[in-house]
Design a protein around this motif. Sequence first.
Motif, PDB file in Angstrom:
ATOM      1  N   ARG A 114       0.828  -1.205   0.000  1.00  0.00           N
ATOM      2  CA  ARG A 114       0.000   0.000   0.000  1.00  0.00           C
ATOM      3  C   ARG A 114       0.872   1.270   0.000  1.00  0.00           C
ATOM      4  O   ARG A 114       0.540   2.254  -0.654  1.00  0.00           O
ATOM      5  CB  ARG A 114      -0.920  -0.016   1.220  1.00  0.00           C
ATOM      6  N   PHE A 115       1.991   1.195   0.739  1.00  0.00           N
ATOM      7  CA  PHE A 115       2.900   2.338   0.775  1.00  0.00           C
ATOM      8  C   PHE A 115       3.508   2.596  -0.601  1.00  0.00           C
ATOM      9  O   PHE A 115       3.566   3.751  -1.070  1.00  0.00           O
ATOM     10  CB  PHE A 115       4.001   2.073   1.803  1.00  0.00           C
ATOM     11  N   ASP A 116       3.986   1.529  -1.269  1.00  0.00           N
ATOM     12  CA  ASP A 116       4.577   1.702  -2.597  1.00  0.00           C
ATOM     13  C   ASP A 116       3.563   2.269  -3.581  1.00  0.00           C
ATOM     14  O   ASP A 116       3.894   3.148  -4.397  1.00  0.00           O
ATOM     15  CB  ASP A 116       5.117   0.367  -3.098  1.00  0.00           C
ATOM     16  N   ALA A 117       2.317   1.753  -3.519  1.00  0.00           N
ATOM     17  CA  ALA A 117       1.283   2.261  -4.427  1.00  0.00           C
ATOM     18  C   ALA A 117       0.986   3.733  -4.147  1.00  0.00           C
ATOM     19  O   ALA A 117       0.836   4.548  -5.074  1.00  0.00           O
ATOM     20  CB  ALA A 117       0.017   1.414  -4.285  1.00  0.00           C
ATOM     21  N   TYR A 118       0.950   4.099  -2.854  1.00  0.00           N
ATOM     22  CA  TYR A 118       0.643   5.484  -2.497  1.00  0.00           C
ATOM     23  C   TYR A 118       1.793   6.407  -2.911  1.00  0.00           C
ATOM     24  O   TYR A 118       1.560   7.520  -3.420  1.00  0.00           O
ATOM     25  CB  TYR A 118       0.410   5.565  -0.992  1.00  0.00           C
ATOM     26  N   MET A 119       3.036   5.969  -2.726  1.00  0.00           N
ATOM     27  CA  MET A 119       4.182   6.791  -3.118  1.00  0.00           C
ATOM     28  C   MET A 119       4.226   6.973  -4.626  1.00  0.00           C
ATOM     29  O   MET A 119       4.560   8.055  -5.134  1.00  0.00           O
ATOM     30  CB  MET A 119       5.482   6.158  -2.617  1.00  0.00           C
ATOM     31  N   ALA A 120       3.889   5.895  -5.376  1.00  0.00           N
ATOM     32  CA  ALA A 120       3.817   6.035  -6.833  1.00  0.00           C
ATOM     33  C   ALA A 120       2.732   7.033  -7.235  1.00  0.00           C
ATOM     34  O   ALA A 120       2.907   7.812  -8.184  1.00  0.00           O
ATOM     35  CB  ALA A 120       3.557   4.668  -7.462  1.00  0.00           C
ATOM     36  N   MET A 125      -5.784  18.715  -3.657  1.00  0.00           N
ATOM     37  CA  MET A 125      -5.546  18.202  -4.995  1.00  0.00           C
ATOM     38  C   MET A 125      -5.554  16.679  -5.010  1.00  0.00           C
ATOM     39  O   MET A 125      -6.071  16.044  -5.957  1.00  0.00           O
ATOM     40  CB  MET A 125      -4.207  18.732  -5.513  1.00  0.00           C
ATOM     41  N   LEU A 126      -4.990  16.060  -3.986  1.00  0.00           N
ATOM     42  CA  LEU A 126      -4.969  14.601  -3.922  1.00  0.00           C
ATOM     43  C   LEU A 126      -6.360  14.029  -3.689  1.00  0.00           C
ATOM     44  O   LEU A 126      -6.715  12.981  -4.253  1.00  0.00           O
ATOM     45  CB  LEU A 126      -4.024  14.146  -2.802  1.00  0.00           C
ATOM     46  N   GLU A 127      -7.155  14.691  -2.865  1.00  0.00           N
ATOM     47  CA  GLU A 127      -8.501  14.193  -2.584  1.00  0.00           C
ATOM     48  C   GLU A 127      -9.395  14.272  -3.817  1.00  0.00           C
ATOM     49  O   GLU A 127     -10.293  13.438  -3.991  1.00  0.00           O
ATOM     50  CB  GLU A 127      -9.106  14.987  -1.428  1.00  0.00           C
ATOM     51  N   GLU A 128      -9.185  15.239  -4.678  1.00  0.00           N
ATOM     52  CA  GLU A 128     -10.003  15.362  -5.880  1.00  0.00           C
ATOM     53  C   GLU A 128      -9.823  14.183  -6.829  1.00  0.00           C
ATOM     54  O   GLU A 128     -10.728  13.866  -7.602  1.00  0.00           O
ATOM     55  CB  GLU A 128      -9.645  16.655  -6.606  1.00  0.00           C
ATOM     56  N   GLN A 129      -8.687  13.524  -6.782  1.00  0.00           N
ATOM     57  CA  GLN A 129      -8.426  12.416  -7.700  1.00  0.00           C
ATOM     58  C   GLN A 129      -9.231  11.167  -7.348  1.00  0.00           C
ATOM     59  O   GLN A 129      -9.533  10.349  -8.221  1.00  0.00           O
ATOM     60  CB  GLN A 129      -6.930  12.067  -7.673  1.00  0.00           C
ATOM     61  N   ARG A 130      -9.564  10.986  -6.066  1.00  0.00           N
ATOM     62  CA  ARG A 130     -10.291   9.801  -5.598  1.00  0.00           C
ATOM     63  C   ARG A 130      -9.640   8.513  -6.110  1.00  0.00           C
ATOM     64  O   ARG A 130     -10.310   7.585  -6.582  1.00  0.00           O
ATOM     65  CB  ARG A 130     -11.762   9.867  -6.020  1.00  0.00           C
ATOM     66  N   ASP A 131      -8.373   8.460  -5.998  1.00  0.00           N
ATOM     67  CA  ASP A 131      -7.613   7.293  -6.458  1.00  0.00           C
ATOM     68  C   ASP A 131      -7.653   6.205  -5.380  1.00  0.00           C
ATOM     69  O   ASP A 131      -7.546   6.505  -4.188  1.00  0.00           O
ATOM     70  CB  ASP A 131      -6.166   7.700  -6.738  1.00  0.00           C
ATOM     71  N   PRO A 132      -7.851   4.912  -5.755  1.00  0.00           N
ATOM     72  CA  PRO A 132      -7.871   3.826  -4.751  1.00  0.00           C
ATOM     73  C   PRO A 132      -6.593   3.771  -3.936  1.00  0.00           C
ATOM     74  O   PRO A 132      -6.613   3.386  -2.761  1.00  0.00           O
ATOM     75  CB  PRO A 132      -8.059   2.557  -5.592  1.00  0.00           C
ATOM     76  N   ARG A 133      -5.495   4.127  -4.546  1.00  0.00           N
ATOM     77  CA  ARG A 133      -4.237   4.101  -3.822  1.00  0.00           C
ATOM     78  C   ARG A 133      -4.228   5.149  -2.706  1.00  0.00           C
ATOM     79  O   ARG A 133      -3.580   4.958  -1.677  1.00  0.00           O
ATOM     80  CB  ARG A 133      -3.070   4.364  -4.780  1.00  0.00           C
ATOM     81  N   PHE A 134      -4.923   6.230  -2.907  1.00  0.00           N
ATOM     82  CA  PHE A 134      -5.056   7.260  -1.883  1.00  0.00           C
ATOM     83  C   PHE A 134      -6.078   6.851  -0.826  1.00  0.00           C
ATOM     84  O   PHE A 134      -5.878   7.052   0.364  1.00  0.00           O
ATOM     85  CB  PHE A 134      -5.458   8.585  -2.542  1.00  0.00           C
ATOM     86  N   ALA A 167      -6.891   3.876   0.102  1.00  0.00           N
ATOM     87  CA  ALA A 167      -6.499   2.707   0.889  1.00  0.00           C
ATOM     88  C   ALA A 167      -5.714   3.078   2.146  1.00  0.00           C
ATOM     89  O   ALA A 167      -5.539   2.235   3.033  1.00  0.00           O
ATOM     90  CB  ALA A 167      -5.663   1.749   0.032  1.00  0.00           C
ATOM     91  N   MET A 168      -5.276   4.318   2.249  1.00  0.00           N
ATOM     92  CA  MET A 168      -4.471   4.757   3.398  1.00  0.00           C
ATOM     93  C   MET A 168      -5.344   5.598   4.318  1.00  0.00           C
ATOM     94  O   MET A 168      -6.233   6.338   3.860  1.00  0.00           O
ATOM     95  CB  MET A 168      -3.281   5.606   2.920  1.00  0.00           C
ATOM     96  N   ASP A 169      -5.098   5.491   5.626  1.00  0.00           N
ATOM     97  CA  ASP A 169      -5.814   6.377   6.540  1.00  0.00           C
ATOM     98  C   ASP A 169      -5.119   7.737   6.573  1.00  0.00           C
ATOM     99  O   ASP A 169      -4.045   7.936   5.980  1.00  0.00           O
ATOM    100  CB  ASP A 169      -5.903   5.767   7.930  1.00  0.00           C
TER     101      ASP A 169
END
Length: 623
Positions: A232-238, A258-267, A269-271
Amino acid sequence: KKYYSDGVNSVWTEPAELTAYKAQVAAMEGGASSSAASVAPGAGAPAAGGAGEPPPAAAAVPPSAATTTVEPPRRKRAQPVVETPAEPLVFNSQEERVAAFTSLLLDMEISSTSKWNEVSRLCNQDPRWLALKTMGQKKQFFAEWQTRRMKEEKEERRLNLKRARDNFLKMLAQDTTIDMKTRWRDAQQRLSDDERYTALDDEREREELFNDFVQELARKEDEEKRASRRLRFDAYMAFLKEFPEITHSTRWVEIRPMLEEQRDPRFEAMDESERRHNFQDLVNELRKVADAEMREREKEKREKEKLNRDAFRECLQQKVTEGVITAGSKWRDMKEDLEKEPAYLAMDGQPGSTTREIFEDVVDELAQIYRADRKYLRDLAADMAFTHETTFEEYLKGLETVEAEKVDEEKRKLAGLVKSAEVHVRLYYEELHTKEVAIYEDEQRSRKRREERYHHLLEDYYYRSDHIGISWKDAEYDLRRHSAYADLKDADRQRLFHEYMESLARKMGKKLKPAARDDGVASEASDTNGGSAGAAAEEGEEGEVGTATKSGEKSTLEDGEEGEEDEREESSRRKRQDDDERDEDRKRRKEKKAKKEKKSRRRSRSEEGEEQDEIDDRKRPRM
């Protein structure tokens, strides 16, 4: 053969050789009984107990008997009595003998801790006991076999224990109810009936293996969690690295929307805390990269600065070769010339060693070389005459003369210095010449100060028009008690006195009387020409006095004829004139005093500047 015991009865299998031997003995005993009966047929009837009963020999153990049941022995192992076969065993080689003896020890269950006496008692009836001929061979082989057997038994125990442990761990692994929170006393109740549980005798070891097993389960679970967290960390860092807006100076509050607007699963998945902390890790990593780049730039900058310093040092060395820079060169004298050099301009504003520090380092290096040459030149110059008017050629010639007179030929090195280090010879000449000039100038200044004091003394005594006719002898009587008078030679006193009187006469607009001038000339002549000149001066002085007296009397008569009114006017005019002269003299003295103080301050500042330069020279770092 082996013995088997259930704790009450012992059963053993009789050897085939022993069975055959017993059958042979029984047959021989049966034949003997039959012969006795035929000789005395009636003798055994009563003993037989009746007709038809077999003889006692017929009751022997049949040859086919294989097993015998006996009472349990009181000793640890059975001790059968084996009689030696009629024919000994035959061995064809030493290997067969060793193999037979080894099989004997194994068959008799001899352990690695058995004593030799016990082994000998148990095995000496077996035919294989004679496989080794001598008792020494038997003991030696038994000792070697006992050592090997001890190792084998130890290895067997180790393997058995390892097998029991492995089986115990397999049993734990097959039990799905055991997890990292299970306690030993709970699992012990469920596992106690399993053979693999009882195969391991030590209760403490069972518990330790169980605890190790549970810890291993916890470790594996932690590893799985870490692996999942790492993914999960690697996916979030990518995901974060896809945003070029994130730099080493970006803040979380700035990039979070800006990150919240993307609604990416990698984002998602992290608290929240993990998002922020991992973002900060990325920023720290970017900062390290930026710091590394900055250090690289600083390194390149330092290397460039070092090259600039080396280039400037080479420029200075070139000027040393040309003789422009010597051991006595000063930065303030060379700065203007060095500022035109490209190497100097390249170091402008550069941190670290300054151009002046590098220059002073070079001069210090030259000074170290110059000191040795200067000592030799100083020893030579101490024995020659040197003044402020001495030229370099005269100085060099004087050094050569002194060296030729006082230095052995093999120790002379002036010619070598002139040839290879002429700049040092000339530098020491300049040092001496500067010193002598300074001494001469000091003497001149001191003389000038003494003459000025004497001049001020004359001004204090003689400043009116009626003072113009004062003779040197009268003036000497008034002046000799002052230190300004004593500081000068007699010729200088008289010369300055007559010069002052002439200046006073010109100032007053009067002409100095010839008698007064003659008096001065006669006084000077008296110092140089002796008694005759002195007599002439005295005669001249008397003539001057007589002439002055007659002129005074004539003036008095004329004034008396003009009347008392004219006399009062003349007296008033003289008084005003005297007052004006005193005021002018007072003003002149103030002006002279102000000029003197100004010169003194200027000289003091100059001396302070020289002292500061000397202090800077002493503080200059040495190489």
